[in-house]
Design an enzyme around this catalytic site. Structure first.
Site, PDB file in Angstrom:
ATOM      1  N   HIS A 108      -8.141  -9.813  -2.141  1.00  0.00           N
ATOM      2  CA  HIS A 108      -7.668 -10.603  -0.987  1.00  0.00           C
ATOM      3  C   HIS A 108      -7.920  -9.935   0.358  1.00  0.00           C
ATOM      4  O   HIS A 108      -8.240 -10.610   1.332  1.00  0.00           O
ATOM      5  CB  HIS A 108      -6.162 -10.866  -1.092  1.00  0.00           C
ATOM      6  CG  HIS A 108      -5.786 -11.831  -2.162  1.00  0.00           C
ATOM      7  ND1 HIS A 108      -4.701 -12.668  -2.059  1.00  0.00           N
ATOM      8  CD2 HIS A 108      -6.344 -12.091  -3.365  1.00  0.00           C
ATOM      9  CE1 HIS A 108      -4.598 -13.414  -3.153  1.00  0.00           C
ATOM     10  NE2 HIS A 108      -5.590 -13.065  -3.961  1.00  0.00           N
ATOM     11  N   ASP A 156      -1.083  14.769   3.300  1.00  0.00           N
ATOM     12  CA  ASP A 156      -0.222  15.737   3.992  1.00  0.00           C
ATOM     13  C   ASP A 156       0.377  16.657   2.922  1.00  0.00           C
ATOM     14  O   ASP A 156      -0.030  16.623   1.749  1.00  0.00           O
ATOM     15  CB  ASP A 156       0.816  15.028   4.885  1.00  0.00           C
ATOM     16  CG  ASP A 156       1.924  14.324   4.093  1.00  0.00           C
ATOM     17  OD1 ASP A 156       1.857  14.303   2.837  1.00  0.00           O
ATOM     18  OD2 ASP A 156       2.848  13.784   4.720  1.00  0.00           O
ATOM     19  N   THR A 175       5.373   8.654   0.978  1.00  0.00           N
ATOM     20  CA  THR A 175       5.597   7.225   0.711  1.00  0.00           C
ATOM     21  C   THR A 175       4.314   6.404   0.703  1.00  0.00           C
ATOM     22  O   THR A 175       4.315   5.276   0.206  1.00  0.00           O
ATOM     23  CB  THR A 175       6.490   6.616   1.809  1.00  0.00           C
ATOM     24  OG1 THR A 175       5.825   6.826   3.075  1.00  0.00           O
ATOM     25  CG2 THR A 175       7.861   7.255   1.837  1.00  0.00           C
ATOM     26  N   HIS A 193     -10.315 -16.120   1.730  1.00  0.00           N
ATOM     27  CA  HIS A 193     -10.076 -14.677   1.867  1.00  0.00           C
ATOM     28  C   HIS A 193     -10.985 -14.079   2.941  1.00  0.00           C
ATOM     29  O   HIS A 193     -10.549 -13.287   3.775  1.00  0.00           O
ATOM     30  CB  HIS A 193     -10.310 -13.966   0.532  1.00  0.00           C
ATOM     31  CG  HIS A 193      -9.339 -14.389  -0.532  1.00  0.00           C
ATOM     32  ND1 HIS A 193      -7.989 -14.444  -0.304  1.00  0.00           N
ATOM     33  CD2 HIS A 193      -9.531 -14.791  -1.813  1.00  0.00           C
ATOM     34  CE1 HIS A 193      -7.376 -14.862  -1.401  1.00  0.00           C
ATOM     35  NE2 HIS A 193      -8.301 -15.082  -2.328  1.00  0.00           N
ATOM     36  N   CYS A 212       0.584  10.488   1.105  1.00  0.00           N
ATOM     37  CA  CYS A 212       1.717  11.193   1.712  1.00  0.00           C
ATOM     38  C   CYS A 212       2.922  10.959   0.806  1.00  0.00           C
ATOM     39  O   CYS A 212       2.747  10.575  -0.353  1.00  0.00           O
ATOM     40  CB  CYS A 212       1.942  10.741   3.157  1.00  0.00           C
ATOM     41  SG  CYS A 212       2.362   9.010   3.402  1.00  0.00           S
TER      42      CYS A 212
END
Ligand code: RB5
Length: 149
Positions: free
Chosen positions: A98, A8, A67, A134, A65
């Protein structure tokens, strides 16, 4: 290897730097915008990248973005997507070993571009763990997705 990338307005500068970094290493980049600091809605770009991965047009998705949170929430709405928000070397490695992440997201207001490039390098060189525990957990993510349709 083809990589779909999107951002963004808060992430587009990082998108440019990541694209150059990966192209220099020989990766093919599919760019899903945005390309300016004009405000856009991060889910619009997340879904384009996530769909490219889901449809196997790309092998990996990268989203940026402010965060990294909004991008990961939005990308994880798309079937088959395991989007991981990466903020450290440890999460770069473990999201691959994982979680078998197929989309990785970053926050331009969380990590410097130098950190993000180093996390991408770690993610790329790390192999998915094929240990039963996993694989079983990753398989369950896909199974629950189908059951909730
Ligand atoms: C845009 O200001 C910001 O909300 C967005 O980039 C992102 O951080 C959302 O999760």
């Amino acid at each position: 290897m083809k990589i779909a990338i999107g951002a963004d307005h808060a992430g587009f500068e990082y998108k440019k730097a990541i694209t150059e970094f990966l192209q220099e290493k020989g990766y093919e980049i599919m760019d899903f915008g945005t390309d300016s600091n004009e405000a856009v809605d991060y889910p619009d770009h997340a879904v384009l990248v996530a769909k490219a991965v889901n449809m196997e047009k790309a092998d990996l998705g990268i989203l940026i973005c402010g965060t990294g949170i909004g991008m990961s929430i939005a990308a994880n709405k798309v079937k088959g997507i395991r989007a991981a928000l990466i903020t450290s070397s440890f999460t770069a490695e473990s999201s691959k070993t994982h979680n078998h992440a197929n989309v990785i997201t970053f926050g331009s207001r969380v990590n410097t571009i130098a950190e993000v490039l180093s996390f991408i390098e770690i993610f790329m060189k790390t192999k998915e763990s094929n240990e039963t525990r996993h694989q079983q957990r990753v398989d369950k993510i896909g199974k629950y997705e189908v059951e909730n349709e």
